[in-house]
Design a protein around this motif. Structure first.
Motif, PDB file in Angstrom:
ATOM      1  N   UNK A 146      26.353 -16.012 -59.633  1.00  0.00           N
ATOM      2  CA  UNK A 146      25.156 -15.867 -58.802  1.00  0.00           C
ATOM      3  C   UNK A 146      25.507 -15.236 -57.453  1.00  0.00           C
ATOM      4  N   UNK A 147      26.697 -15.557 -56.944  1.00  0.00           N
ATOM      5  CA  UNK A 147      27.121 -14.986 -55.665  1.00  0.00           C
ATOM      6  C   UNK A 147      27.279 -13.472 -55.767  1.00  0.00           C
ATOM      7  N   UNK A 148      27.902 -13.011 -56.841  1.00  0.00           N
ATOM      8  CA  UNK A 148      28.089 -11.572 -57.025  1.00  0.00           C
ATOM      9  C   UNK A 148      26.739 -10.869 -57.143  1.00  0.00           C
ATOM     10  N   UNK A 149      25.860 -11.429 -57.953  1.00  0.00           N
ATOM     11  CA  UNK A 149      24.529 -10.839 -58.125  1.00  0.00           C
ATOM     12  C   UNK A 149      23.781 -10.840 -56.800  1.00  0.00           C
ATOM     13  N   UNK A 150      23.889 -11.937 -56.071  1.00  0.00           N
ATOM     14  CA  UNK A 150      23.205 -12.057 -54.785  1.00  0.00           C
ATOM     15  C   UNK A 150      23.622 -10.948 -53.835  1.00  0.00           C
ATOM     16  N   UNK A 151      24.929 -10.721 -53.714  1.00  0.00           N
ATOM     17  CA  UNK A 151      25.398  -9.724 -52.756  1.00  0.00           C
ATOM     18  C   UNK A 151      24.999  -8.310 -53.173  1.00  0.00           C
ATOM     19  N   UNK A 152      24.982  -8.030 -54.475  1.00  0.00           N
ATOM     20  CA  UNK A 152      24.566  -6.711 -54.949  1.00  0.00           C
ATOM     21  C   UNK A 152      23.090  -6.480 -54.648  1.00  0.00           C
ATOM     22  N   UNK A 153      22.267  -7.474 -54.979  1.00  0.00           N
ATOM     23  CA  UNK A 153      20.822  -7.344 -54.762  1.00  0.00           C
ATOM     24  C   UNK A 153      20.504  -7.203 -53.278  1.00  0.00           C
ATOM     25  N   UNK A 154      21.114  -8.030 -52.450  1.00  0.00           N
ATOM     26  CA  UNK A 154      20.819  -7.974 -51.023  1.00  0.00           C
ATOM     27  C   UNK A 154      21.320  -6.687 -50.380  1.00  0.00           C
ATOM     28  N   UNK A 155      22.429  -6.164 -50.848  1.00  0.00           N
ATOM     29  CA  UNK A 155      22.911  -4.888 -50.326  1.00  0.00           C
ATOM     30  C   UNK A 155      21.940  -3.772 -50.709  1.00  0.00           C
ATOM     31  N   UNK A 156      21.418  -3.844 -51.915  1.00  0.00           N
ATOM     32  CA  UNK A 156      20.435  -2.850 -52.363  1.00  0.00           C
ATOM     33  C   UNK A 156      19.182  -2.904 -51.487  1.00  0.00           C
ATOM     34  N   UNK A 157      18.735  -4.107 -51.185  1.00  0.00           N
ATOM     35  CA  UNK A 157      17.553  -4.272 -50.338  1.00  0.00           C
ATOM     36  C   UNK A 157      17.815  -3.717 -48.940  1.00  0.00           C
ATOM     37  N   UNK A 167      20.358 -11.370 -46.226  1.00  0.00           N
ATOM     38  CA  UNK A 167      20.145 -12.497 -47.150  1.00  0.00           C
ATOM     39  C   UNK A 167      18.647 -12.696 -47.378  1.00  0.00           C
ATOM     40  N   UNK A 168      17.966 -11.615 -47.690  1.00  0.00           N
ATOM     41  CA  UNK A 168      16.513 -11.644 -47.812  1.00  0.00           C
ATOM     42  C   UNK A 168      16.029 -12.386 -49.049  1.00  0.00           C
ATOM     43  N   UNK A 169      16.887 -12.592 -50.038  1.00  0.00           N
ATOM     44  CA  UNK A 169      16.500 -13.348 -51.230  1.00  0.00           C
ATOM     45  C   UNK A 169      16.550 -14.854 -50.988  1.00  0.00           C
ATOM     46  N   UNK A 170      17.116 -15.257 -49.868  1.00  0.00           N
ATOM     47  CA  UNK A 170      17.230 -16.673 -49.546  1.00  0.00           C
ATOM     48  C   UNK A 170      15.859 -17.231 -49.173  1.00  0.00           C
ATOM     49  N   UNK A 171      15.526 -18.388 -49.703  1.00  0.00           N
ATOM     50  CA  UNK A 171      14.207 -18.990 -49.441  1.00  0.00           C
ATOM     51  C   UNK A 171      14.098 -19.582 -48.048  1.00  0.00           C
ATOM     52  N   UNK A 172      15.232 -19.862 -47.400  1.00  0.00           N
ATOM     53  CA  UNK A 172      15.230 -20.553 -46.110  1.00  0.00           C
ATOM     54  C   UNK A 172      14.817 -19.596 -44.995  1.00  0.00           C
TER      55      UNK A 172
END
Length: 295
Positions: A146-157, A167-172
């Motif tokens: 999940x960490x790897x996917x998270x960093x790829x997605x957030x870098x894309x954003x 860290x735009x996918x973070x709910x907090x």
């Protein structure tokens, strides 16, 4: 149904904390007790809105037991279909506070981080986005895949939206309530709501503070975020927000400015009425015809 003593608080902005809970029987009690205690110690005026999102375990019973341990809080019991986004959206319709925070029910969030984000709003920011990946943050027990996917997605954003927030996918995240209302209505039904809310505020150019936060992996229960199921949902939101930014960004900004102008006009009108009332109460207003004012 507020959990804080608004009248005795040192702060002026009332904080509405939205806590979606699906099958969090073992976590919801410790989460709410810790949060309630921290906010009271800081004299933050607050209300808790807990959404029991179609739980099939003892979450509802745990919430009933919790009522005897902490102050009042509001519970919304949702019917199917379930979904993190649906739970948050239902809560947004029942808020009384000036500031809105999304807070997880699984003990992964830190109350101290919520208070720091709230303080950034007090400083004048429209939003405060928690980040687990900037200096001062700490992350524990994050599954490596999940960490790897998270960093790829957030870098894309970051690339798509030319933003420093990582860290735009973070709910907090914490928002002024009027920002949430002006950016809605929201459509996402699951965890993709997190980027719909944050990107909606971002492309409308609200002022956003990035705040380092701590994140702790859950110690019990099962994570509700399924990476393989969320891909298509995140993609839809990303594309929708991207094309809104590129094609109708000027319209979105015009609407935002219109909201602000209307709010300022209402504020000015209210201030004028208060001033006129004070003058009347002080006896400085012009007496009616035929009344000398001598009694």
């Amino acid at each position: 149904a507020g959990g804080g003593d608004v009248g005795m608080a040192d702060h002026e902005l009332v904080l509405s904390v939205v806590i979606p809970a699906h099958n969090e029987e073992s976590n919801i009690g410790p989460t709410v007790i810790e949060l309630d205690d921290a906010l009271r110690k800081e004299a933050v005026p607050f209300e808790l809105v807990i959404v029991n999102d179609n739980s099939t375990d003892g979450t509802e019973r745990a919430l009933g037991d919790l009522m005897a341990q902490v102050g009042e809080f509001r519970v919304i019991n949702r019917r199917p279909p379930a979904g993190f986004g649906r739970a948050v959206r239902s809560a947004l319709e029942h808020l009384n506070g000036d500031v809105v925070a999304i807070y997880m029910a699984d003990q992964s969030d830190d109350p101290a981080d919520l208070i720091r984000c709230y303080q950034r709003i007090e400083e004048g920011y429209d939003c405060a986005f928690g980040s687990r990946f900037i200096k001062g943050s700490a992350v524990e027990n994050y599954p490596w895949f999940k960490l790897i996917v998270n960093r790829i997605v957030n870098r894309t954003i970051q690339v798509m939206f030319w933003t420093r927030h990582n860290d735009l996918t973070n709910a907090f995240k914490v928002y002024r309530t009027h920002v949430v209302r002006e950016c809605g209505p929201y459509k996402s039904s699951h965890f993709n709501l997190t980027i719909e809310m944050s990107l909606s505020a971002l492309i409308r150019r609200y002022s956003i503070a990035s705040v380092p936060i701590n994140w702790y992996g859950r110690t019990s229960g099962v994570s509700k975020l399924k990476v393989t199921e969320m891909g298509r949902r995140y993609l839809v939101v990303l594309l929708h927000m991207f094309f809104e930014r590129i094609l109708i960004g000027d319209d979105l900004m015009a609407e935002r400015l219109s909201h602000r102008l209307t709010k300022n006009q209402q504020s000015t009108s209210l201030e004028r009425r208060i001033t006129e009332l004070e003058k009347r109460l002080d006896g400085r207003s012009t007496p009616p015809d035929g009344d000398s004012g001598d009694g």
